[in-house]
Design a protein around this motif. Structure first.
Motif, PDB file in Angstrom:
ATOM      1  N   GLY A 161       0.812  -1.218   0.000  1.00  0.00           N
ATOM      2  CA  GLY A 161       0.000   0.000   0.000  1.00  0.00           C
ATOM      3  C   GLY A 161       0.845   1.268   0.000  1.00  0.00           C
ATOM      4  O   GLY A 161       2.072   1.216  -0.121  1.00  0.00           O
ATOM      5  N   HIS A 162       0.188   2.395   0.165  1.00  0.00           N
ATOM      6  CA  HIS A 162       0.866   3.696   0.093  1.00  0.00           C
ATOM      7  C   HIS A 162       1.951   3.830   1.158  1.00  0.00           C
ATOM      8  O   HIS A 162       2.949   4.502   0.935  1.00  0.00           O
ATOM      9  N   CYS A 163       1.767   3.206   2.314  1.00  0.00           N
ATOM     10  CA  CYS A 163       2.763   3.313   3.383  1.00  0.00           C
ATOM     11  C   CYS A 163       3.772   2.160   3.372  1.00  0.00           C
ATOM     12  O   CYS A 163       4.545   2.000   4.313  1.00  0.00           O
ATOM     13  N   GLY A 208      -2.140   6.577  -2.457  1.00  0.00           N
ATOM     14  CA  GLY A 208      -1.629   7.942  -2.405  1.00  0.00           C
ATOM     15  C   GLY A 208      -1.046   8.402  -3.718  1.00  0.00           C
ATOM     16  O   GLY A 208      -0.939   7.619  -4.682  1.00  0.00           O
ATOM     17  N   VAL A 209      -0.650   9.667  -3.718  1.00  0.00           N
ATOM     18  CA  VAL A 209      -0.103  10.310  -4.908  1.00  0.00           C
ATOM     19  C   VAL A 209       1.350   9.895  -5.144  1.00  0.00           C
ATOM     20  O   VAL A 209       1.748   9.541  -6.250  1.00  0.00           O
ATOM     21  N   MET A 210       2.146   9.897  -4.094  1.00  0.00           N
ATOM     22  CA  MET A 210       3.597   9.788  -4.262  1.00  0.00           C
ATOM     23  C   MET A 210       4.112   8.349  -4.244  1.00  0.00           C
ATOM     24  O   MET A 210       5.309   8.125  -4.371  1.00  0.00           O
ATOM     25  N   SER A 211       3.215   7.368  -4.057  1.00  0.00           N
ATOM     26  CA  SER A 211       3.662   5.976  -4.059  1.00  0.00           C
ATOM     27  C   SER A 211       3.481   5.387  -5.452  1.00  0.00           C
ATOM     28  O   SER A 211       2.676   5.887  -6.249  1.00  0.00           O
ATOM     29  N   ALA A 242      -4.950   9.644   9.976  1.00  0.00           N
ATOM     30  CA  ALA A 242      -5.202   8.728   8.858  1.00  0.00           C
ATOM     31  C   ALA A 242      -4.951   9.423   7.526  1.00  0.00           C
ATOM     32  O   ALA A 242      -5.625  10.405   7.202  1.00  0.00           O
ATOM     33  N   HIS A 243      -3.977   8.901   6.784  1.00  0.00           N
ATOM     34  CA  HIS A 243      -3.802   9.341   5.390  1.00  0.00           C
ATOM     35  C   HIS A 243      -4.979   8.782   4.601  1.00  0.00           C
ATOM     36  O   HIS A 243      -5.162   7.562   4.555  1.00  0.00           O
ATOM     37  N   ALA A 244      -5.804   9.665   4.019  1.00  0.00           N
ATOM     38  CA  ALA A 244      -6.961   9.180   3.252  1.00  0.00           C
ATOM     39  C   ALA A 244      -7.356  10.196   2.188  1.00  0.00           C
ATOM     40  O   ALA A 244      -7.752  11.315   2.507  1.00  0.00           O
ATOM     41  N   HIS A 245      -7.211   9.789   0.939  1.00  0.00           N
ATOM     42  CA  HIS A 245      -7.669  10.627  -0.182  1.00  0.00           C
ATOM     43  C   HIS A 245      -9.066  10.199  -0.633  1.00  0.00           C
ATOM     44  O   HIS A 245      -9.891  11.026  -0.977  1.00  0.00           O
ATOM     45  N   GLY A 246      -9.306   8.895  -0.676  1.00  0.00           N
ATOM     46  CA  GLY A 246     -10.513   8.362  -1.296  1.00  0.00           C
ATOM     47  C   GLY A 246     -11.743   8.487  -0.405  1.00  0.00           C
ATOM     48  O   GLY A 246     -11.653   8.438   0.827  1.00  0.00           O
ATOM     49  N   MET A 284      -5.800  19.300   5.365  1.00  0.00           N
ATOM     50  CA  MET A 284      -5.770  19.232   3.900  1.00  0.00           C
ATOM     51  C   MET A 284      -4.600  20.050   3.358  1.00  0.00           C
ATOM     52  O   MET A 284      -4.572  21.268   3.492  1.00  0.00           O
ATOM     53  N   ASP A 285      -3.672  19.344   2.724  1.00  0.00           N
ATOM     54  CA  ASP A 285      -2.410  19.967   2.282  1.00  0.00           C
ATOM     55  C   ASP A 285      -2.572  20.624   0.915  1.00  0.00           C
ATOM     56  O   ASP A 285      -2.096  20.129  -0.090  1.00  0.00           O
ATOM     57  N   ILE A 286      -3.237  21.780   0.930  1.00  0.00           N
ATOM     58  CA  ILE A 286      -3.610  22.365  -0.368  1.00  0.00           C
ATOM     59  C   ILE A 286      -2.530  23.252  -0.990  1.00  0.00           C
ATOM     60  O   ILE A 286      -2.748  23.799  -2.055  1.00  0.00           O
ATOM     61  N   LYS A 308      -1.039  11.323 -11.100  1.00  0.00           N
ATOM     62  CA  LYS A 308      -2.026  11.187 -10.014  1.00  0.00           C
ATOM     63  C   LYS A 308      -2.334  12.568  -9.415  1.00  0.00           C
ATOM     64  O   LYS A 308      -3.485  12.881  -9.130  1.00  0.00           O
ATOM     65  N   GLU A 309      -1.284  13.375  -9.275  1.00  0.00           N
ATOM     66  CA  GLU A 309      -1.508  14.706  -8.686  1.00  0.00           C
ATOM     67  C   GLU A 309      -2.478  15.527  -9.533  1.00  0.00           C
ATOM     68  O   GLU A 309      -3.309  16.269  -9.009  1.00  0.00           O
ATOM     69  N   ARG A 310      -2.383  15.353 -10.849  1.00  0.00           N
ATOM     70  CA  ARG A 310      -3.291  16.100 -11.741  1.00  0.00           C
ATOM     71  C   ARG A 310      -4.750  15.738 -11.484  1.00  0.00           C
ATOM     72  O   ARG A 310      -5.645  16.519 -11.801  1.00  0.00           O
ATOM     73  N   ILE A 315      -9.497  19.138  -7.152  1.00  0.00           N
ATOM     74  CA  ILE A 315     -10.681  18.658  -6.416  1.00  0.00           C
ATOM     75  C   ILE A 315     -10.474  18.842  -4.913  1.00  0.00           C
ATOM     76  O   ILE A 315     -11.375  19.228  -4.176  1.00  0.00           O
ATOM     77  N   GLN A 316      -9.226  18.581  -4.464  1.00  0.00           N
ATOM     78  CA  GLN A 316      -8.948  18.750  -3.035  1.00  0.00           C
ATOM     79  C   GLN A 316      -9.229  20.190  -2.604  1.00  0.00           C
ATOM     80  O   GLN A 316      -9.807  20.426  -1.546  1.00  0.00           O
ATOM     81  N   ARG A 317      -8.832  21.144  -3.431  1.00  0.00           N
ATOM     82  CA  ARG A 317      -9.056  22.550  -3.087  1.00  0.00           C
ATOM     83  C   ARG A 317     -10.557  22.890  -3.082  1.00  0.00           C
ATOM     84  O   ARG A 317     -11.022  23.627  -2.204  1.00  0.00           O
ATOM     85  N   THR A 334       0.658  20.393   5.930  1.00  0.00           N
ATOM     86  CA  THR A 334       1.161  20.832   4.621  1.00  0.00           C
ATOM     87  C   THR A 334       1.888  19.770   3.802  1.00  0.00           C
ATOM     88  O   THR A 334       2.090  19.960   2.618  1.00  0.00           O
ATOM     89  N   ASP A 335       2.360  18.708   4.443  1.00  0.00           N
ATOM     90  CA  ASP A 335       3.226  17.726   3.766  1.00  0.00           C
ATOM     91  C   ASP A 335       4.591  18.323   3.419  1.00  0.00           C
ATOM     92  O   ASP A 335       5.231  17.907   2.428  1.00  0.00           O
ATOM     93  N   ALA A 336       5.048  19.274   4.226  1.00  0.00           N
ATOM     94  CA  ALA A 336       6.406  19.826   4.039  1.00  0.00           C
ATOM     95  C   ALA A 336       7.404  18.686   4.037  1.00  0.00           C
ATOM     96  O   ALA A 336       7.304  17.756   4.840  1.00  0.00           O
TER      97      ALA A 336
END
Ligand code: ARG
Length: 420
Positions: A161-163, A208-211, A242-246, A284-286, A308-310, A315-317, A334-336
């Protein structure tokens, strides 16, 4: 009896002999009430605020006076979603070549950057091998400079998974430290993280986006796995992120009792209603979408992740705006680490652009974050008894919140890290 008198006498001498700091400025922002208070005289003793209404005439010779005339004071900022060891120029396969030690050294420099940018506390949501816990302790022990850290250690997630690490093929047998499947393995992993010092439990509820190879909208842990994870963490007094996009993963994580939903990109109206009813915070890391789509390719982010980011950023915003309108509790996360850590305060202006008032954005980055961490008695606003986490800007952040991108003064727990 005599001994008690002696003790009291000794104590009162001690009090007199401690040098205090008197901090004066044009005004400070009371983030709880949402307005300015003019001409504060903040008295700081040791690491805490003794009074917000000191009398400068009554200072001792040994006391220090800091004059920030022309400036507005605010409580130090809290970023609720950071990867302190993240290196914005190491993405994709490049990152595989980075040792834990190298990541930790990036963390040392990132910690200093965040602190001088006015971020006095962070919640670090994931560190592959407990580097964030080592950094937290080194900062608390005064070995290095950095924000106060609430650390997750390795994030939990399903195999593949993503993690989990998904970049290399099977013959490398690579598995992330936090990979765990099934209720009891998940519970055991929570216990392991707590054993090694985690303050907060982070898990991946969806892709996730980055995995590599994960679908961002698809749920990963089952509700049953999430429930036992949260129960185990809460029983031990730890909050859960909880990391959750969906859409479905977000709702399951809320129902399971997670304290905050990270990203929340595809949250729907039912998810918003559930979050509101359960008092779940959204983080929300917008801001980060601008970095990923703007500078990500040159930083080595893979096309799969850019694609994926596209599908996520915009939509997140929009959903951020809906959640703000609905009055869901929010923190600034922020996901810095994906982008340079010192840019983290840039998210405040995006939060205003997408529906918050400046005071709401500042509350999400101060008192709300402290409350999520159950630390509201210690920081999150300028009040006597709390840590002296104080920053200063020139001008009016309630009309222009992007002033926070250039703070002139930073104090954390009574120690000054930046002066005009
Ligand atoms: N760590 C997150 C992930 O990989 C980053 C998401 C960034 N994008 C966004 N629009 N917030 O899923």
């Amino acid at each position: 009896m005599h001994r008690i008198y002696f003790l009291l006498l000794a104590l009162s001498f001690c009090q007199w002999s401690f040098a205090k700091t008197f901090l004066i400025a044009d005004r400070y922002l009371d983030v709880e009430k949402g307005h300015y208070v003019d001409s504060p005289v903040i008295v700081i003793e040791d690491d805490r605020i003794l009074s917000m209404t000191g009398d400068i005439e009554r200072r001792q010779n040994s006391d220090q006076v800091i004059n920030l005339a022309g400036m507005t004071l605010l409580p130090g900022l809290v970023d609720s979603h950071v990867h302190i060891e993240g290196n914005q120029s190491l993405h994709g396969f490049e990152k595989l070549g980075q040792s834990d030690q190298a990541a930790l050294l990036s963390g040392v420099s990132n910690a200093r950057d965040m602190l001088t940018a006015g971020i006095t506390t962070i919640r670090n949501l994931g560190s592959k091998n407990y580097g964030d816990i080592a950094l937290r302790d080194a900062i608390n022990d005064g070995i290095i400079d950095g924000p106060r850290i609430f650390a997750a250690g390795p994030p939990l997630g399903i195999t593949g998974g993503h993690c989990d690490s998904t970049l290399l093929p099977h013959e490398f047998g690579l598995k992330s430290r936090g990979a765990a499947d099934g209720p009891w393995e998940v519970a055991a992993k929570v216990r392991e993280n707590i054993k090694y010092g985690s303050d907060v439990i982070k898990f991946c509820a969806t892709g996730g986006v980055m995995s590599k190879g994960t679908e961002v909208g698809v749920q990963q842990y089952t509700l049953e796995e999430m429930e036992i994870l949260v129960e185990e963490a809460h029983r031990r007094g730890k909050i859960v992120a909880a990391h959750a996009h969906g859409t479905a993963g977000i709702k399951s994580a809320i129902l399971a009792g997670a304290d905050s939903i990270e990203h929340a990109s595809f949250i729907d109206s039912e998810g918003i209603r559930l979050a509101k009813r359960n008092g779940t915070y959204l983080s929300m890391d917008i801001y980060v979408t601008e970095y990923i789509l703007g500078r990500g390719a040159e930083a080595g982010i893979l096309e799969e992740n850019l694609a994926k980011e596209r599908t996520v950023g915009k939509i997140q915003r929009e959903n951020f705006r809906k959640a703000v309108v609905a009055g869901v509790k929010m923190v600034m996360g922020t996901d810095a680490g994906i982008y340079p850590h010192r840019e983290s305060p840039r998210q405040l202006s995006r939060m205003v652009q997408f529906g918050m008032t400046p005071i709401q954005a500042l509350q999400s980055a101060t008192i709300n974050a402290a409350t999520l961490l159950k630390e509201q008695e210690n920081f999150g606003s300028l009040r006597s008894g709390k840590y002296a986490d104080i920053i200063a800007v020139r001008g009016d952040p309630l009309t222009n919140v992007s002033l926070l991108e250039d703070v002139s003064f930073v104090m954390k727990a009574g120690t000054i890290y930046k002066t005009p």
